[in-house]
Structures are given as structure tokens and as C-alpha cells.
Scaffold this motif. Structure first.
Motif, mmCIF file in Angstrom:
data_model
loop_
_atom_site.group_PDB
_atom_site.id
_atom_site.type_symbol
_atom_site.label_atom_id
_atom_site.label_comp_id
_atom_site.label_asym_id
_atom_site.label_seq_id
_atom_site.Cartn_x
_atom_site.Cartn_y
_atom_site.Cartn_z
ATOM 1 N N LEU A 258 0.775 -1.137 0.075
ATOM 2 C CA LEU A 258 -0.156 0.016 0.059
ATOM 3 C C LEU A 258 0.795 1.237 -0.013
ATOM 4 O O LEU A 258 0.156 2.348 -0.420
ATOM 5 N N GLY A 259 2.065 1.190 0.298
ATOM 6 C CA GLY A 259 2.824 2.468 0.565
ATOM 7 C C GLY A 259 2.475 3.129 1.900
ATOM 8 O O GLY A 259 2.417 4.075 1.839
ATOM 9 N N ALA A 260 2.037 2.376 2.739
ATOM 10 C CA ALA A 260 1.367 2.855 3.981
ATOM 11 C C ALA A 260 2.343 2.868 5.302
ATOM 12 O O ALA A 260 3.553 2.356 5.326
ATOM 13 N N ARG A 261 2.124 3.790 6.377
ATOM 14 C CA ARG A 261 2.837 3.934 7.416
ATOM 15 C C ARG A 261 2.446 2.634 7.980
ATOM 16 O O ARG A 261 1.396 2.275 7.867
ATOM 17 N N ARG A 262 3.366 1.904 8.635
ATOM 18 C CA ARG A 262 3.167 0.741 9.387
ATOM 19 C C ARG A 262 3.518 0.779 10.917
ATOM 20 O O ARG A 262 4.680 1.242 11.405
ATOM 21 N N VAL A 263 2.691 0.487 11.756
ATOM 22 C CA VAL A 263 2.708 0.792 13.058
ATOM 23 C C VAL A 263 2.421 -0.518 13.873
ATOM 24 O O VAL A 263 1.222 -1.207 13.792
ATOM 25 N N VAL A 264 3.261 -1.155 14.911
ATOM 26 C CA VAL A 264 2.944 -2.310 15.500
ATOM 27 C C VAL A 264 3.224 -2.021 17.164
ATOM 28 O O VAL A 264 3.964 -1.326 17.473
ATOM 29 N N ILE A 265 1.948 -2.166 17.628
ATOM 30 C CA ILE A 265 1.635 -1.827 19.091
ATOM 31 C C ILE A 265 2.333 -2.905 20.010
ATOM 32 O O ILE A 265 1.575 -4.026 19.706
ATOM 33 N N LYS A 266 3.224 -2.782 20.530
ATOM 34 C CA LYS A 266 3.767 -3.645 21.618
ATOM 35 C C LYS A 266 2.778 -4.037 22.809
ATOM 36 O O LYS A 266 2.230 -3.067 23.100
ATOM 37 N N GLY A 267 2.792 -5.415 22.939
ATOM 38 C CA GLY A 267 2.114 -5.837 24.114
ATOM 39 C C GLY A 267 0.390 -5.921 23.603
ATOM 40 O O GLY A 267 -0.410 -6.429 24.529
ATOM 41 N N ALA A 268 0.085 -5.765 22.276
ATOM 42 C CA ALA A 268 -1.295 -5.662 21.864
ATOM 43 C C ALA A 268 -1.344 -6.981 21.098
ATOM 44 O O ALA A 268 -0.339 -7.331 20.408
ATOM 45 N N GLU A 269 -2.429 -7.532 20.885
ATOM 46 C CA GLU A 269 -3.059 -8.523 20.034
ATOM 47 C C GLU A 269 -4.005 -8.012 18.889
ATOM 48 O O GLU A 269 -3.746 -6.788 18.253
ATOM 49 N N HIS A 270 -5.099 -8.648 18.805
ATOM 50 C CA HIS A 270 -6.148 -8.289 17.873
ATOM 51 C C HIS A 270 -6.964 -6.846 17.981
ATOM 52 O O HIS A 270 -7.306 -6.198 17.087
ATOM 53 N N SER A 271 -6.788 -6.539 19.296
ATOM 54 C CA SER A 271 -7.618 -5.277 19.628
ATOM 55 C C SER A 271 -6.694 -4.252 20.204
ATOM 56 O O SER A 271 -6.943 -3.798 21.488
#
Length: 297
Positions: A258-271
Motif C-alpha cells: 500500500l505504501g502505507a505507514r506501519r505501526v505495531v503496538i507492543k503488548g497488543a494482539e487483535h484489539s
């Protein structure tokens, strides 16, 4: 399913109906804080499968404090919005058209950039809305824990059980059967009484036809990432470190496509909206006030 940490409405949040060209929808509306350093615009938050506007309760305070108006919605047939007892009413094109109408209503009411976020199934619905109508009123698009196509095989097995049994039992019986299944799962902690009462109430007030139709969508959604990449709109792909519906590497690859910004939230799962709301809100504020603001027309 998201589990909010409280049902108490934060300061400046009201529950009311949003009137649109396609009907009236139940919303939680968080007014921006007058103490925010700047007023940044409005965001529409669209929940996922078996969800509702309350899934975003933990985000309303920090996002409105940052200067955004946040409107979380129950889609047609979800919880307090109501809807017809007809599966055809919940075809993806119908749900997508509802989102477009909600965006148009908000754009007519409020000044400034207008952002849209879809969680899980909600991501597929807002994607379909953008693909049907183009960027429209939106300044940015966020896909939260929402993958490129159908859910994983393991989740399809569980979802198929719902499709098989909902037509033959009432919602109360289906709820009891689901709770019995969850009781045997180590990854589903028992809910406190207030939360269990809310989840039960939300389940029995959701139209079974909505659940059946959207369950089928989750199991058959095609990969439309290439189409979405061609839409000139700033995009964010946000998720937790683990996701049971779409593996995180799949979400990484989708963001690249997508050419999108990507953010992964540590300690989180599907919500991440409910599991790590402070970190999730900070990521959304950074995106909406940065790339999203630049993308506003």
C-alpha cells in the motif's frame, strides 16, 4: 472481540444518533478538548465483527484530548443501530455505502480534515467504501488489525460454526453455546460481571442476519490491496504484535504494497484499541496530525 476496560463515558462524550442519507446510526461522539494545543479535525471509527462503538471507548479520551472529534459508530444491524432481518441488507456494498453516508454527514457538520479507521472487518468495509467512491471526504485511511483478504484457516473454522448454527437457534441459545466454547480456551480470560453483561446485551441486540452475512464476508474477502494502493490517500496499517485473524507478517507485507505507514503496538494482539489504548492513540495522533493532515483537501 474487543473488550473495553470500562463502559463509563469519558468527559465530553455523548451518545446520540447520527442522521445520514442512509438512515440513523448510534454513535459515541467525543468533542475535542478546548485545552488541546490545536483542533485537528474529525475521525470516524468503524468496528469489526461482533463489535460495536464501545470497542473504541478507551481511545475516546486520549484522542479528544489531542484535539480531535471522534465519532465511533454502530453499523447497521449492530447493537444499538438496528437493522432489517434480511441478509441482503448486509452485503458489503450496503455496509460500505453506509460508511460513505456517515462520512458525508460528518463532513457537512464539522470543519477540518476527516479521517476514517476500520477495525478488523471494519477495515474491509471502509476499504470497500473508498474503492467505491474514491477518497471522497477522507483525509486518511487507517486499517487496524485488518488484513488483505480472508481470515486465517483456523478462524474460518470457528466462523463457519457461527454460520452453521445461527439460522437454527435464537441469539440467547447461540450466546450460551459460544460462552461454553470460550470456557475451554486458555486465551480467553473470564470477563468481569459488568463486561459479561454488556457483551451479552450487545450480542442479543445485534441482528443475526448481520452476523451471518459479515461472517461470510470474512471467509471470502478477495485481496484488493492493489486497487487500494492506487487511491491517492495517506494510509496507516496498525496492529498488535500478534494477530489471530491475519498473521502479522501478512500485515507487514500489505503495508508495503500500500505504501502505507506501519505501526505495531507492543503488548497488543487483535484489539490494540482496548489492549494498549494509550499507545494506539499516540500512533493515531501522530499519523492524523502528520501524513493525514498533509493529505487533507
Amino acid at each position: 472481540m474487543s473488550r473495553p476496560t470500562t463502559l463509563d463515558l469519558p468527559e465530553r462524550v455523548s451518545a446520540h444518533r447520527l442522521d445520514t442519507s442512509r438512515g440513523s446510526f448510534a454513535v459515541l461522539d467525543a468533542a475535542p478538548s478546548p485545552d488541546a494545543p490545536a483542533l485537528h479535525g474529525t475521525a470516524l471509527l468503524v468496528p469489526g465483527f461482533t463489535g460495536s462503538k464501545e470497542d473504541f471507548l478507551d481511545l475516546l479520551g486520549p484522542l479528544s484530548a489531542a484535539g480531535f472529534r471522534i465519532v465511533a459508530v454502530d453499523g447497521r444491524g449492530q447493537h444499538e443501530s438496528g437493522g432489517p432481518r434480511d441478509e441482503a441488507a448486509y452485503a458489503q456494498r450496503e455496509l460500505a455505502a453506509d460508511v460513505s453516508a456517515q462520512g458525508a454527514a460528518l463532513a457537512a457538520r464539522y470543519d477540518g480534515p476527516l479521517h476514517v479507521l476500520g477495525h478488523s472487518l471494519g477495515g474491509h468495509i471502509v476499504r470497500a467504501s473508498v474503492l467505491a467512491d474514491g477518497p471522497g471526504p477522507w483525509a486518511s485511511l487507517t486499517l487496524m488489525s485488518s488484513g488483505p483478504a480472508e481470515i486465517t484457516e483456523a478462524q474460518q473454522v470457528r466462523t463457519q460454526l457461527l454460520i452453521d448454527h445461527l439460522p437454527t437457534m435464537d441469539m440467547e441459545t447461540a450466546w450460551r453455546a459460544m460462552r461454553a466454547l470460550d470456557a475451554d480456551r486458555a486465551d480467553v480470560p473470564p470477563a468481569p460481571a459488568w463486561l459479561d453483561d454488556f457483551l451479552h446485551r450487545r450480542w442479543v441486540t445485534t441482528a443475526p442476519e448481520q452476523l451471518i452475512a459479515t461472517a461470510r464476508q470474512l471467509m471470502t474477502e478477495p485481496d484488493r490491496v492493489g486497487e487500494l494502493a492506487a487511491v491517492p490517500l495517506p494510509k496507516l496499517v496498525l496492529s498488535g504484535e500478534v494477530d489471530y485473524a491475519w498473521p502479522v507478517p501478512l500485515l507487514d507485507a500489505m503495508a508495503d504494497r500500500l505504501g502505507a505507514r506501519r505501526v505495531v503496538i507492543k503488548g497488543a494482539e487483535h484489539s490494540p484499541n482496548a489492549e494498549r489504548p494509550a499507545e494506539t492513540a499516540a500512533a493515531l495522533v501522530a499519523f492524523w496530525a502528520g501524513e493525514g493532515a498533509a493529505g487533507a483537501r
